[in-house]
Design a protein around this motif. Sequence first.
Motif, short mmCIF file in Angstrom:
data_model
loop_
_atom_site.label_atom_id
_atom_site.label_comp_id
_atom_site.label_asym_id
_atom_site.label_seq_id
_atom_site.Cartn_x
_atom_site.Cartn_y
_atom_site.Cartn_z
N GLU A 1 -1.25 4.54 -5.19
CA GLU A 1 -2.20 5.63 -5.41
C GLU A 1 -1.45 6.96 -5.50
O GLU A 1 -0.36 7.11 -4.94
CB GLU A 1 -3.20 5.71 -4.26
N TRP A 2 -2.08 7.89 -6.21
CA TRP A 2 -1.50 9.23 -6.34
C TRP A 2 -2.53 10.26 -5.87
O TRP A 2 -3.70 10.19 -6.24
CB TRP A 2 -1.12 9.50 -7.80
N ARG B 1 0.86 -1.19 0.00
CA ARG B 1 0.00 0.00 0.00
C ARG B 1 0.89 1.23 0.00
O ARG B 1 1.57 1.52 0.99
CB ARG B 1 -0.92 0.02 1.22
N ARG C 1 2.51 8.88 -12.58
CA ARG C 1 1.61 7.85 -13.11
C ARG C 1 2.20 7.20 -14.37
O ARG C 1 2.13 5.98 -14.54
CB ARG C 1 0.25 8.46 -13.45
N VAL D 1 1.15 5.46 -1.20
CA VAL D 1 0.50 6.68 -1.68
C VAL D 1 1.59 7.72 -1.95
O VAL D 1 2.43 7.97 -1.09
CB VAL D 1 -0.49 7.25 -0.64
#
Length: 212
Positions: A106-107, A74, A89, A76
């Motif tokens: 995630e971004w 996980r 990305r 970020v």
Amino acid sequence: MAGLSRRQLARVLESLEDFADPSVELEQYLTPPDLAAHLTHLANLQGDLDRRVIDLGTGTGMLAIAASLAGAERVVGIDVDPNALSLARHNASVVDSDGGRIDGLEWVRGDVTRHPFSITGATVVSNPPFGAQRGNRHADRAFLETARELAGVSYTIHNEGSQAFVESFTADGDGEVTHAFRATFPIERRFDFHTADRETLKAEVFRIEWNR
């Protein structure tokens, strides 16, 4: 790509694209792939990638992608610059298409000093601005303050000569610097004030455990 050695990880990270039009105000530089590999390899050995990982000021996504490849499930990456997030990305998609394991990444667009996160106990990684530009002085302190809010453990890269400041800040926050090492930070000529085609800065990297 699970089980990559530090050298193999650095080789994969060398494929990441740098900023095409970097911001001088944000001090946007590419984190060296070998340094990102060293930092995240150490984090993996310490068991710190078992937590959620937050990359403050992710930029090209170098540290976030490195953490994911090193085993974090996980991750970020947060950055105030939408162009930086687009690049991050893109870099993640290139690594993923080449067979890299980029899961749970995630971004988030946001200011590190006014972040949207409400969690604690994360592993924070960051290559903050060194504060070389006018108006940006002590920028690394702001990143450390956010790391103290969010992290159980953090890894940050600072300009050479920062150890006394980092240790003092950490002690004031009831934390402890457990690892510190020096690193080189090569910089290609990209801004008008650069006088050489290539310069190598000296940096210091710290692992901090924040006691809660």
